[in-house]
Enzyme design. Structure first.
Site, mmCIF file in Angstrom:
data_model
loop_
_atom_site.group_PDB
_atom_site.id
_atom_site.type_symbol
_atom_site.label_atom_id
_atom_site.label_comp_id
_atom_site.label_asym_id
_atom_site.label_seq_id
_atom_site.Cartn_x
_atom_site.Cartn_y
_atom_site.Cartn_z
ATOM 1 N N ASN A 102 -17.867 26.155 -23.975
ATOM 2 C CA ASN A 102 -18.360 24.846 -23.359
ATOM 3 C C ASN A 102 -18.045 25.626 -21.254
ATOM 4 O OD1 ASN A 102 -19.412 23.681 -25.286
ATOM 5 N ND2 ASN A 102 -17.353 23.093 -25.709
ATOM 6 N N SER B 122 -14.557 24.260 -28.271
ATOM 7 C CA SER B 122 -14.971 23.318 -29.332
ATOM 8 C C SER B 122 -13.506 22.801 -30.228
ATOM 9 C CB SER B 122 -15.860 22.863 -29.721
ATOM 10 O OG SER B 122 -15.644 21.442 -30.499
ATOM 11 N N GLN C 218 -7.727 -2.612 4.100
ATOM 12 C CA GLN C 218 -6.934 -1.070 3.186
ATOM 13 C C GLN C 218 -6.967 -0.590 2.746
ATOM 14 O OE1 GLN C 218 -2.570 -2.926 3.118
ATOM 15 N NE2 GLN C 218 -2.273 -3.139 0.690
ATOM 16 N N THR D 226 -40.401 24.948 -10.723
ATOM 17 C CA THR D 226 -40.070 24.381 -10.285
ATOM 18 C C THR D 226 -40.917 23.289 -10.799
ATOM 19 O OG1 THR D 226 -42.431 24.328 -9.604
ATOM 20 C CG2 THR D 226 -40.899 24.603 -7.578
ATOM 21 N N HIS D 227 -40.259 22.037 -11.297
ATOM 22 C CA HIS D 227 -40.658 20.766 -13.202
ATOM 23 C C HIS D 227 -39.338 21.397 -13.271
ATOM 24 C CE1 HIS D 227 -42.688 19.553 -10.112
ATOM 25 N NE2 HIS D 227 -44.035 20.424 -10.210
ATOM 26 N N TYR E 82 -9.845 -6.711 12.372
ATOM 27 C CA TYR E 82 -9.174 -6.208 11.479
ATOM 28 C C TYR E 82 -8.684 -7.194 10.465
ATOM 29 C CZ TYR E 82 -5.828 -4.135 8.383
ATOM 30 O OH TYR E 82 -5.453 -3.963 6.932
ATOM 31 N N ASN F 90 -2.544 -2.519 13.429
ATOM 32 C CA ASN F 90 -3.485 -1.744 13.609
ATOM 33 C C ASN F 90 -4.290 -1.123 14.155
ATOM 34 O OD1 ASN F 90 -3.910 -4.309 11.982
ATOM 35 N ND2 ASN F 90 -4.953 -5.513 13.539
ATOM 36 N N SER G 219 0.752 -1.121 -0.135
ATOM 37 C CA SER G 219 0.122 0.065 -0.018
ATOM 38 C C SER G 219 1.227 1.157 0.054
ATOM 39 C CB SER G 219 -0.956 -0.531 0.987
ATOM 40 O OG SER G 219 0.214 0.055 2.925
ATOM 41 N N LYS H 98 -8.390 3.396 2.090
ATOM 42 C CA LYS H 98 -7.843 4.672 1.555
ATOM 43 C C LYS H 98 -7.368 5.005 0.096
ATOM 44 C CE LYS H 98 -4.395 3.182 5.151
ATOM 45 N NZ LYS H 98 -5.329 1.897 4.418
ATOM 46 N N GLU I 182 -19.302 20.345 -15.879
ATOM 47 C CA GLU I 182 -19.545 19.365 -16.272
ATOM 48 C C GLU I 182 -18.875 18.544 -16.147
ATOM 49 O OE1 GLU I 182 -19.801 19.453 -20.601
ATOM 50 O OE2 GLU I 182 -20.115 21.611 -20.278
ATOM 51 N N LYS J 249 -17.979 27.881 -30.407
ATOM 52 C CA LYS J 249 -18.118 26.554 -28.734
ATOM 53 C C LYS J 249 -17.665 27.391 -27.096
ATOM 54 C CE LYS J 249 -20.797 23.414 -27.977
ATOM 55 N NZ LYS J 249 -20.989 22.236 -28.445
HETATM 56 N N1 ARG Z 1 -1.327 -1.330 5.449
HETATM 57 C C1 ARG Z 1 -2.364 -1.920 6.160
HETATM 58 C C2 ARG Z 1 -3.926 -1.200 6.230
HETATM 59 O O1 ARG Z 1 -3.909 0.297 5.255
HETATM 60 C C3 ARG Z 1 -1.736 -1.363 7.841
HETATM 61 C C4 ARG Z 1 -2.009 -2.650 8.809
HETATM 62 C C5 ARG Z 1 -1.659 -3.689 8.653
HETATM 63 N N2 ARG Z 1 -2.297 -4.640 9.539
HETATM 64 C C6 ARG Z 1 -1.669 -5.722 9.969
HETATM 65 N N3 ARG Z 1 -2.416 -6.517 10.434
HETATM 66 N N4 ARG Z 1 -1.333 -6.909 8.730
HETATM 67 O O2 ARG Z 1 -4.509 -0.995 6.254
#
Ligand code: ARG
Length: 457
Positions: A282, A274, A319, A152-153, A314, A107, A20, A322, A287, A280
């Protein structure tokens, strides 16, 4: 590193698949801030000496500086930001660095990092919403006399002040402001000390860590704390709804900028041409905003879907929180910023708006109200004006072009003062109830907003 029970390295495909660091690296300032506080708690518990704490603090600070400067090498085989920082620390300061992860798990560490990150970002987003609100209030103030049909509408309904229409969005964004502030209260709780799932046999002073990091409270259930991402879902919802408001505003601007309405023009700096059609201009910003809102809603649905099947506690699924979170934060900030710049670049065609607002149909309700004041029951008044309107349509004549005799033919209650009722200004001025768009009310609202927006960041 830390092979322990494993005899083999993870397969390369697995490293690629499970890393990650390519996206969670951006948590580094918060990860390091959290680690420094954690080290201080270890020292307080007698697990680190004063010198060891200073060694760790110095090492972490120099790692932060390297990442800031772009000289740090992230290693995908170390999976995530937590292990990259920890491994770099040990490389830098030696065995003392290996003490840092005492009584901590990734965790609770990742839960802490995300909360610190979001605490920071909610303030950023709120600041940008404020910026847009200011731009909208200024725009409304500059056009405070402009009358426009309200719809309205998407059918012309009743005349309003353009400022009233714009201030409706300022209200929406104010609720968004409150939602972010409210979500922040719940995410502003310190989870460190929850360990992997059940805390630790080594007890650290969690309140001390919370105080160091400026958290007003600490989490109370270790199992909940390591698996809770409600706060991520809440922020994603607040962002999605802010997006919905921005998207509605976009839709209004797109319509108003069309030749069919011809109510506004957006400056060249905020429109595009355009590649094929030379004439044009735009409204691409609007949009794109409308389109990105689909993405913001999608990110919320992704997060909720990740959570719905998770057994306690957990699971690595988490993960996946994110990328959607970072994406929504980035996108909403970008939209708010570009909108804040675009709003002042909108020119209003007040004449065109007024002409549309002159549509006699817009005063039909006012005429019915007039008859009600003459003691005609509303339902009957509604019918009378309906018939009158049909005639006016048929003959292409506005109400004010009819004679009193003609009007009396529909209802004997009509008197000569009815023609005064048909003036647009008069129609707006009589909308005096709280929340209605009389110029007096709108001026007071503008003043109130200016005061709110001046006092608060
Ligand atoms: N990269 C992990 C996450 O974003 C961190 C936690 C990982 N924990 C584990 N026990 N593998 O959630």
């Amino acid at each position: 590193m830390w092979k322990g029970r494993f005899q083999q390295n993870t397969a390369e495909t697995v490293q690629q698949f499970s890393q990650s660091i390519s996206f969670d690296w951006r948590l580094y300032p918060f990860d390091i801030q959290g680690s420094i506080a954690h080290a201080a708690a270890l020292k307080r518990a007698g697990l680190l000496s004063g010198e060891e704490l200073e060694l760790i603090r110095g090492g972490l600070e120099s790692i932060k500086k390297e990442i800031d400067d772009g000289t740090f090498t992230f290693r995908p085989e170390l999976e995530d930001i937590h292990m990259n920082v920890e491994s770099a620390l040990t490389a830098k300061v030696g065995p003392t660095g290996a003490k840092l992860h005492t009584a901590r798990s990734r965790n609770d560490q990742v839960a802490l990092d995300l909360r610190l990150y979001l605490r920071h970002e909610t303030d950023e987003v709120r600041g940008r919403i404020r910026g847009l609100q200011k731009a909208l209030v200024d725009f409304a103030g500059r056009n405070r006399e402009v009358i426009v049909p309200g719809y309205t509408h998407l059918q012309r309904a009743q005349p309003v002040l353009l400022a009233h229409h714009i201030l409706a969005y300022v209200e929406m964004f104010e609720r968004d402001m409150q939602r972010f502030a409210d979500a922040k209260k719940r995410l502003n709780q310190m989870p460190l000390g929850s360990g992997a799932i059940a805390g630790s046999t080594i007890e650290l002073d969690r309140q001390y860590v919370a105080d160091l990091l400026g958290f007003p409270g600490i989490t109370h259930n270790s199992m909940d704390a390591v698996s809770d991402r409600d706060f991520v879902a809440e922020i994603l919802f607040a962002i999605a709804l802010t997006g919905v408001h921005l998207s509605r505003l976009s839709e209004d601007l797109i319509l108003f900028a069309s030749a069919e309405f011809h109510f506004i023009q957006i400056s060249d700096a905020y429109t595009t041409g355009s590649s094929l059609m030379p004439q044009k201009k735009n409204p691409d910003i609007c949009e794109l905003t409308r389109g990105k809102t689909g993405r913001l809603i999608g990110n919320l649905v992704t997060m909720l879907t990740i959570l719905k099947g998770l057994p306690m506690t957990y699971n690595r699924d988490l993960q996946e929180d994110k990328e959607v979170l970072f994406d929504s934060i980035d996108q909403v900030k970008a939209v708010l910023e570009v909108y804040r710049g675009m709003i002042p670049e909108i020119a209003v065609d007040a004449r065109q708006m007024r002409e549309a607002a002159q549509d006699p149909g817009l005063l039909a309700t006012d005429l019915a109200d007039y008859l009600v004041r003459k003691n005609v029951p509303f339902r009957r008044a509604h019918e009378i004006i309906g018939k009158l309107f049909a005639l006016s349509q048929q003959q292409s004549r506005g109400f004010s072009q009819m004679t009193l005799e003609e009007l009396r033919h529909f209802a004997p209650e009509f008197g000569p003062e009815v023609f005064d009722m048909l003036r647009l200004e008069r129609a707006i001025e009589s909308r005096t109830a709280i929340g209605a768009p009389s110029p007096k009310n709108v001026a007071a609202e503008l003043e109130a907003w200016n005061a709110i927006l001046q006092n608060e960041p």
